[in-house]
Motif scaffolding. Structure first.
Motif, PDB file in Angstrom:
ATOM      1  N   SER A   1      52.271  50.848  44.008  1.00 41.15           N
ATOM      2  CA  SER A   1      50.981  50.218  44.269  1.00 41.15           C
ATOM      3  C   SER A   1      49.904  51.276  44.421  1.00 41.15           C
ATOM      4  N   ARG A   2      48.668  50.833  44.255  1.00 39.33           N
ATOM      5  CA  ARG A   2      47.511  51.721  44.330  1.00 39.33           C
ATOM      6  C   ARG A   2      46.421  50.964  45.082  1.00 39.33           C
ATOM      7  N   HIS A   3      45.844  51.616  46.098  1.00 37.43           N
ATOM      8  CA  HIS A   3      44.842  50.966  46.936  1.00 37.43           C
ATOM      9  C   HIS A   3      43.618  51.860  47.084  1.00 37.43           C
TER      10      HIS A   3
END
Length: 84
Positions: free
Chosen positions: A20-22
Motif C-alpha cells: 500500500s501507499r499513503h
C-alpha cells in the motif's frame, strides 16, 4: 551504498511487492513486502519535481513462517547473487 534484506538478501532498492501507499504532508508512506515475506515501512519524500527522493526504510518485520515463505519468481533485474 546498496542495502539488502537481512533475512534473504533481496535488494532493498527493488521492492518485491508494494502492499500500500499513503500520502502524507512530507511525501508518502509505503508498505512493501520482501521476497521472504517480511514487511517494510518506507518513507518517501517528495521533491519539487515529479521524482521520489529520500527513500528510507523506517521499520522491517520478520519473514513469514516456514510454511508461508514466498519464493521469488525470478532474480531482481541487474542483481548479483549474494551468498548468506
Amino acid at each position: 551504498m546498496t542495502s539488502y534484506c537481512p533475512h534473504c538478501g533481496w535488494p532493498d532498492a527493488q521492492p518485491y511487492e508494494v502492499v500500500s501507499r499513503h500520502a502524507t504532508t512530507q511525501g508518502q508512506t509505503v508498505w512493501t513486502r520482501c521476497a521472504c515475506g517480511s514487511l517494510q515501512v518506507r518513507t518517501v519524500g517528495q521533491s519539487d519535481g515529479a521524482q521520489d527522493t529520500g527513500v528510507r526504510i523506517v521499520s522491517r518485520g520478520r519473514p513469514a513462517t516456514v510454511g508461508q515463505v514466498r519464493r521469488p519468481s525470478q532474480e531482481p533485474c541487474g542483481s548479483v547473487r549474494r551468498e548468506p
